[in-house]
Design an enzyme around this catalytic site. Structure first.
Site, PDB file in Angstrom:
ATOM      1  N   CYS A   2       0.809  -1.222   0.000  1.00  0.00           N
ATOM      2  CA  CYS A   2       0.000   0.000   0.000  1.00  0.00           C
ATOM      3  C   CYS A   2       0.847   1.280   0.000  1.00  0.00           C
ATOM      4  CB  CYS A   2      -0.961   0.073   1.181  1.00  0.00           C
ATOM      5  SG  CYS A   2      -2.158  -1.258   1.244  1.00  0.00           S
TER       6      CYS A   2
HETATM    7  N1  GLN Z   1      -2.995  -5.572   5.281  1.00  0.00           N
HETATM    8  C1  GLN Z   1      -3.780  -4.558   4.639  1.00  0.00           C
HETATM    9  C2  GLN Z   1      -4.692  -5.127   3.571  1.00  0.00           C
HETATM   10  O1  GLN Z   1      -4.575  -6.240   3.182  1.00  0.00           O
HETATM   11  C3  GLN Z   1      -2.917  -3.447   4.081  1.00  0.00           C
HETATM   12  C4  GLN Z   1      -2.040  -3.954   3.008  1.00  0.00           C
HETATM   13  C5  GLN Z   1      -0.929  -3.088   2.632  1.00  0.00           C
HETATM   14  O2  GLN Z   1      -0.460  -2.169   3.291  1.00  0.00           O
HETATM   15  N2  GLN Z   1      -0.399  -3.485   1.550  1.00  0.00           N
HETATM   16  O3  GLN Z   1      -5.519  -4.404   3.115  1.00  0.00           O
END
Ligand code: GLN
Length: 242
Positions: A2
């Protein structure tokens, strides 16, 4: 893992940061530069929320494939917004309501990272909120649970930076390999944390932008050190260790 950003300041069109900046959020979806080993691209979803409102728009899929968002972002200017692109953690659902920002109608919240040993590690923490909160979570994901914990603490009157820093401490106590970069805004302040992932701030006294990666080549971008909490508005940026 993200990428996210939040902005406060004079009204700007959403597409300035989402699509037009040299290292826009769209570009960070397919060519991020600072993922710190937490994934490669951010193509599983995206979302943006803005004030007044907050109004929220979020979808599963790659941000660049959404011509409707492109048009919306071009014609919407805002003084306060938060946006994110998502790389779903393995095993988590790829659906619209798993995408940030999460909202309670006052705050917008985003989590960049993951809770290690999900879900067993945080079952005890989940047990501290009412069962109905768990039954009505946006999605069965780590980020949605973290948001559920955050919103109840905000409602209890705790200060935003304290809520986020306190939650980081509690989560790493039971899930030490977690990655916990948070961003949150109510349209007046931005609170955020760094716990493993990158976060940068651009502040000129009139506006403030926090972003996982600098959005352009401006020398004024400063990196927030790891394991810190930040509280920012257009006039002040406070950074302290968690
Ligand atoms: N774990 C969270 C999700 O799956 C955020 C993922 C991330 O930061 N890539 O949405």
């Amino acid at each position: 893992m993200c990428r996210h950003l939040a902005y406060l300041g004079p009204a700007v069109p959403l597409d300035d940061l989402l699509f037009d900046a040299p290292e826009s959020l769209e570009r960070q979806a397919y060519a991020p530069r600072q993922m710190h080993g937490g994934g490669t691209v951010n193509v599983d979803g995206y979302g943006v929320g803005w004030f007044p409102g907050p109004v929220r728009y979020r979808r599963a899929g790659p941000i660049w494939a959404d011509a409707n968002l492109r048009q919306l972002a071009r014609t919407t200017a805002s003084t306060a917004f938060l946006a994110a692109v998502r790389s779903a953690t393995v095993g988590m659902p790829v659906v619209d309501p798993a995408c940030a920002p999460f909202t309670d109608g006052t705050w917008l919240f985003s989590h960049n990272g993951r809770v290690s040993d999900w879900p067993e590690s945080v079952a005890g923490l989940a047990g501290t909120v009412p069962v109905t909160d768990l039954l009505t979570m946006d999605a069965p994901t780590d980020s949605a649970l973290l948001w559920t914990l955050v919103r109840r603490r905000l409602e209890a009157g705790l200060a935003p930076a304290d809520v986020l820093a306190g939650l980081v401490r509690e989560v790493v106590a039971v899930a030490p390999a977690s990655r916990l970069n948070f961003l949150m805004t109510d349209g007046s302040v931005i609170a955020g944390t760094t716990w493993t992932h990158s976060l940068w701030v651009l502040h000129d006294g009139e506006s403030v932008t926090l972003a996982s990666e600098p959005l352009d080549g401006d020398d004024a971008w400063r990196e927030i050190p790891d394991r810190h909490v930040v509280l920012a508005d257009p006039s002040t940026v406070e950074v302290r260790p968690i």
